[in-house]
Enzyme design. Structure first.
Site, PDB file in Angstrom:
ATOM      1  N   GLU A  47      -2.130   9.761 -11.791  1.00  0.00           N
ATOM      2  CA  GLU A  47      -3.184   9.133 -12.608  1.00  0.00           C
ATOM      3  C   GLU A  47      -4.586   9.694 -12.366  1.00  0.00           C
ATOM      4  O   GLU A  47      -5.455   9.579 -13.229  1.00  0.00           O
ATOM      5  CB  GLU A  47      -3.216   7.619 -12.353  1.00  0.00           C
TER       6      GLU A  47
ATOM      7  N   ASN B 111       6.557   5.347   2.609  1.00  0.00           N
ATOM      8  CA  ASN B 111       7.142   4.712   1.413  1.00  0.00           C
ATOM      9  C   ASN B 111       6.926   5.513   0.125  1.00  0.00           C
ATOM     10  O   ASN B 111       7.192   5.007  -0.956  1.00  0.00           O
ATOM     11  CB  ASN B 111       6.652   3.264   1.258  1.00  0.00           C
TER      12      ASN B 111
ATOM     13  N   HIS C  69      -4.793   1.458 -14.549  1.00  0.00           N
ATOM     14  CA  HIS C  69      -5.338   0.961 -13.270  1.00  0.00           C
ATOM     15  C   HIS C  69      -6.484  -0.017 -13.520  1.00  0.00           C
ATOM     16  O   HIS C  69      -7.590   0.160 -12.973  1.00  0.00           O
ATOM     17  CB  HIS C  69      -5.787   2.124 -12.381  1.00  0.00           C
TER      18      HIS C  69
ATOM     19  N   ASP D  18       0.642  -0.457 -13.775  1.00  0.00           N
ATOM     20  CA  ASP D  18      -0.823  -0.316 -13.841  1.00  0.00           C
ATOM     21  C   ASP D  18      -1.261   0.925 -13.074  1.00  0.00           C
ATOM     22  O   ASP D  18      -2.442   1.196 -12.954  1.00  0.00           O
ATOM     23  CB  ASP D  18      -1.496  -1.574 -13.292  1.00  0.00           C
TER      24      ASP D  18
ATOM     25  N   ARG E  10       0.600   1.142  -6.234  1.00  0.00           N
ATOM     26  CA  ARG E  10       0.299   2.562  -6.134  1.00  0.00           C
ATOM     27  C   ARG E  10       1.387   3.362  -6.846  1.00  0.00           C
ATOM     28  O   ARG E  10       2.575   3.111  -6.668  1.00  0.00           O
ATOM     29  CB  ARG E  10       0.235   3.001  -4.659  1.00  0.00           C
TER      30      ARG E  10
ATOM     31  N   PRO F 290       0.849  -1.197   0.000  1.00  0.00           N
ATOM     32  CA  PRO F 290       0.000   0.000   0.000  1.00  0.00           C
ATOM     33  C   PRO F 290       0.884   1.245   0.000  1.00  0.00           C
ATOM     34  O   PRO F 290       2.079   1.158   0.296  1.00  0.00           O
ATOM     35  CB  PRO F 290      -0.775  -0.111   1.312  1.00  0.00           C
TER      36      PRO F 290
HETATM   37  C1  COI Z   1      -7.911  -0.476  -4.791  1.00  0.00           C
HETATM   38  O1  COI Z   1      -8.710  -1.379  -4.556  1.00  0.00           O
HETATM   39  O2  COI Z   1      -7.409   0.197  -3.885  1.00  0.00           O
HETATM   40  C2  COI Z   1      -7.543  -0.189  -6.166  1.00  0.00           C
HETATM   41  O3  COI Z   1      -6.479   0.292  -6.408  1.00  0.00           O
HETATM   42  C3  COI Z   1      -8.551  -0.454  -7.215  1.00  0.00           C
HETATM   43  C4  COI Z   1      -9.357   0.762  -7.501  1.00  0.00           C
HETATM   44  C5  COI Z   1      -8.814   1.570  -8.629  1.00  0.00           C
HETATM   45  C6  COI Z   1     -10.784   0.400  -7.775  1.00  0.00           C
END
Ligand code: COI
Length: 332
Positions: free
Chosen positions: A263, A211, A296, A258, A234, A206
């Site tokens: 973004e 980080n 993403h 991704d 991320r 995460p």
């Molecule tokens: C998340 O679940 O935190 C994601 O990164 C997906 C989101 C773009 C729906």
């Protein structure tokens, strides 16, 4: 119980209706995101189910609390866009969906890595131009490589299994050690060790304050020459300017991304033409044959979307009825 669900896309509607019918609970679906211009629509509901990448600001959270809404259920996993102080001061309970489909993320990560290693995007382009020649696009085999996995939560562990299935040697780094992986001797003690040993580095962490930009010039400098980078996690984990420098120098052989640090507002938008994409740094990445960017989409599978909607609604119902749920997020 009455729930309002913000930011509901067309592909989520059927799953929402199915849950609402099964439970006999009213769910109002709103297509707009939760922000200062839409928060008033929540008045009179017991809980809110949300998904968005734009920030959940203090002003919006204060307002929700003032309407008596203390149950907020995210349809996704990441919580980096929530004002933690406003959550704590208003005593709002937040749930996420930590495991809507770890496989969805891990599968895309591995797919894009394999496309890079086997140069298939380059062959797609050559074939479209009538060029069926092999050279110079000779590939690399994952089976011969060491993959360093950063963060061994549910997604990281799925990715590990897939990489192992390809025959790669996998090493891992995490502050928390999974007992099974520990038994296998998979963990290295420091990120520096992982950087020094890995031919591929796969990010599954995460984003936190600590980080941010963990992959900066210094980190890239510690990696093997010709390392491959995979990031379905991320964008903030990678300093994009440093990545571009590392791609230019050949330090990084290629990257499957991704996510991208800027973004929000760009991914999941149709700009009509490549030139109209309003981000020159992103276009720099998109133009490279050895960089694969997807907007993403790792989460965007039928299984994941269904689970995101229905698990979040279940959690919201639990919060409203009992004040608690298995997927409460702790904010410190
Ligand atoms: C998340 O679940 O935190 C994601 O990164 C997906 C989101 C773009 C729906």
């Amino acid at each position: 119980v009455k729930i309002i669900a913000y930011g509901i896309r067309d592909d989520e509607q059927a799953y929402l209706k199915q849950w609402s019918d099964d439970q006999g609970i009213e769910v109002k679906a709103v297509s707009e995101l939760l922000d200062e211009s839409t928060v008033d629509q929540a008045k009179g509901y017991d809980g809110a189910v949300v998904y968005q990448q734009k920030p959940y600001t203090a002003a919006v959270l204060d307002k929700l609390a003032s309407f008596g809404i203390k149950s907020l259920s995210l349809r996704n996993v990441g919580v980096d866009n929530i004002d933690a102080d406003a959550i704590k001061r208003n005593d709002i309970k937040v749930t996420n969906v930590p495991a809507y489909s770890p496989n969805a993320i891990a599968e895309l990560a591995a797919t894009q890595l394999m496309r890079l290693l086997r140069r298939t995007p380059v062959f797609d382009k050559k074939i479209a131009a009538g060029n069926l020649q092999w050279a110079p696009d000779i590939a690399d085999e994952l089976d011969q490589m060491t993959v360093g996995v950063i963060a061994t939560g549910r997604i990281g562990r799925k990715a590990i299994n897939i990489y192992k299935g390809f025959g790669a040697k996998v090493i891992a780094y995490d502050i928390f050690h999974n007992p099974e992986l520990e038994k296998e001797g998979m963990y290295v003690d420091t990120l520096d060790e992982l950087y020094a040993q890995s031919d591929v580095i796969s990010l599954h962490s995460p984003a936190t304050k600590e980080n941010e930009h963990m992959f900066n010039d210094d980190a890239f400098g510690k990696m093997k020459d010709g390392v491959w980078i995979v990031n379905p996690a991320r964008g903030a984990l990678i300093d994009t300017d440093a990545l571009i420098r590392a791609l230019d120098s050949g330090k990084v052989a290629g990257a499957a991304l991704d996510v991208y640090e800027d973004e929000v507002g760009i991914f999941n938008t149709d700009f009509g033409s490549f030139d109209a994409i309003p981000d020159e740094r992103l276009k720099n990445l998109l133009k490279r044959d050895n960089v694969l960017v997807t907007p993403h989409i790792a989460f965007y599978t039928k299984t994941a979307v269904k689970n995101m909607v229905q698990f979040a609604l279940n959690s919201n119902k639990n919060l409203i009825e009992t004040g608690t749920d298995d997927d409460i997020v702790a904010f410190n």
